[in-house]
Enzyme design. Sequence first.
Site, mmCIF file in Angstrom:
data_model
loop_
_atom_site.group_PDB
_atom_site.id
_atom_site.type_symbol
_atom_site.label_atom_id
_atom_site.label_comp_id
_atom_site.label_asym_id
_atom_site.label_seq_id
_atom_site.Cartn_x
_atom_site.Cartn_y
_atom_site.Cartn_z
ATOM 1 N N ASP A 233 -63.898 49.985 20.082
ATOM 2 C CA ASP A 233 -62.802 50.734 20.679
ATOM 3 C C ASP A 233 -62.571 52.008 19.848
ATOM 4 O O ASP A 233 -63.521 52.734 19.568
ATOM 5 C CB ASP A 233 -61.549 49.857 20.761
ATOM 6 C CG ASP A 233 -60.503 50.416 21.711
ATOM 7 O OD1 ASP A 233 -60.569 50.119 22.906
ATOM 8 O OD2 ASP A 233 -59.620 51.147 21.252
ATOM 9 N N TYR A 369 -54.635 58.688 21.732
ATOM 10 C CA TYR A 369 -55.378 59.039 22.945
ATOM 11 C C TYR A 369 -55.234 60.532 23.246
ATOM 12 O O TYR A 369 -56.183 61.206 23.610
ATOM 13 C CB TYR A 369 -54.839 58.240 24.133
ATOM 14 C CG TYR A 369 -55.325 56.825 24.223
ATOM 15 C CD1 TYR A 369 -56.335 56.475 25.101
ATOM 16 C CD2 TYR A 369 -54.760 55.831 23.442
ATOM 17 C CE1 TYR A 369 -56.774 55.165 25.206
ATOM 18 C CE2 TYR A 369 -55.189 54.511 23.536
ATOM 19 C CZ TYR A 369 -56.200 54.196 24.414
ATOM 20 O OH TYR A 369 -56.641 52.899 24.511
ATOM 21 N N HIS A 426 -64.542 42.679 24.371
ATOM 22 C CA HIS A 426 -64.120 43.931 23.752
ATOM 23 C C HIS A 426 -63.567 43.717 22.347
ATOM 24 O O HIS A 426 -63.781 44.534 21.457
ATOM 25 C CB HIS A 426 -63.064 44.572 24.650
ATOM 26 C CG HIS A 426 -62.602 45.920 24.207
ATOM 27 N ND1 HIS A 426 -63.406 47.041 24.283
ATOM 28 C CD2 HIS A 426 -61.416 46.345 23.692
ATOM 29 C CE1 HIS A 426 -62.738 48.093 23.846
ATOM 30 N NE2 HIS A 426 -61.532 47.700 23.475
#
Length: 448
Positions: A233, A369, A426
């Site tokens: 990630d 982000y 993930h």
Amino acid sequence: MPKFPPSSAPLFRRALQCLAIAASATFVVGAHAANKDVARWTGPNGATVADPAAGTDAIRPFRIEVSEKDLQEMRRRIRATRWPDKETVPDTSQGVQQAKLQELMSYWGTSYDWRKTEARLNALPQFVTTIDGVDIQFIHVRSKNPNAMPLILTHGWPGSPLEFLKTIGPLTDPVAHGGRAEDAFDVVIPAIPGYGFSGRPDKLGWGPDRVARAWDTLMHRLGYDHYVSQGGDHGSVISDALGVLNPKGLRGIHVNMPPTIPTELVSGIFGGTPAPANLTADERKAYDTLSHFFARNAAYGALMVTRPQTIGYGLCDSPVELAAFMYEKIAEWTDSAGNPERVLSKDEILDDITLYWLTDTGASSSRFYWENNNNNFSAAHQKTAQITVPVAVTVFPGEIYRAPKTWTQKAYPTLYYFNEVSKGGHFAAWEQPDLFADELRAAFRPLR
């Protein structure tokens, strides 16, 4: 973690449509190891407390002490939730189902015990140091093996350093977990700025490149002249950034969420056009999976990459909103067929959510982000071709997409290790800690 590329108008149009609807070792820091100099967490609006006599490069011991008042307030807010109507579909296509979330929230507000996790963390060697004006909080466990390889592990969203707790034993003491003594690691697990107990940046610029430089500073500040980096990630993005930076002492990187989309396929995947006929079976599956992901499951990323402050108000004010926002992705991204409790305990999931709540990092974590506006699965956007250090990749079957070996080889010119394993998603280290440790031993063995 993946986000909408700003250049992709069709992608944003679809997004708007979706929105509309125990320590095994110790680390002594001179005189600053005394209890009076231990930095403590003081709650959602607090901060770590540095020893005023220490220089800015000091490494200070850290202890978590969440106030009972904060825990009681969290439970009060859970009880006071105003719930929306039940979803009108029999599945999760509209989001987290109300019955599932209400069950989890009932447990969180009554039976869940944060103090167990707090005690577990406080039993580990935890520290804080200031780098580039921001406090970096981290766990640092040395192996008993004096030749252990230094390893920095980086989490992502909606994860945290908690993802790696079950890997500390297998990595630092491989013999006790079926491995070889010569495969031991010293483990450093920092919280990304804006996450967990690290400081929350109040100025622009804390994207992957800056975090990568901070990680290099941290490893050298701990006295290591060489190290390796691992991440999934955000951790993969930061490890890639380290690889591009190629600082002195970085021997290699391992990622379990590689950005491998070839440049010529980016517009098609983001635009939702059918896969080209010349793709192999593995490439076509990856193409279709990514196309579906960006069309139907990536609205969360559009929010955080464009309006992190707006979404932050809800994430920081309502524990149930925070839990729903995070649980949806934990459910989707674990190798669990949408039922994460198959691979993670209810307490483990709530530990992670509670960490975000108590540290008030719903908005600050989302801003990562916004800072990393070019972040997605495109190899070009993450500049993987510029990486000159050795690269290792493990593909877990429950990942957002399974990176084909052909794409991975093209994306990483210095790829020396590639393996596909049979289980895990993930959150690889969190879900399958022993398998994850096995992969790191195998991947980094040639670099020792």
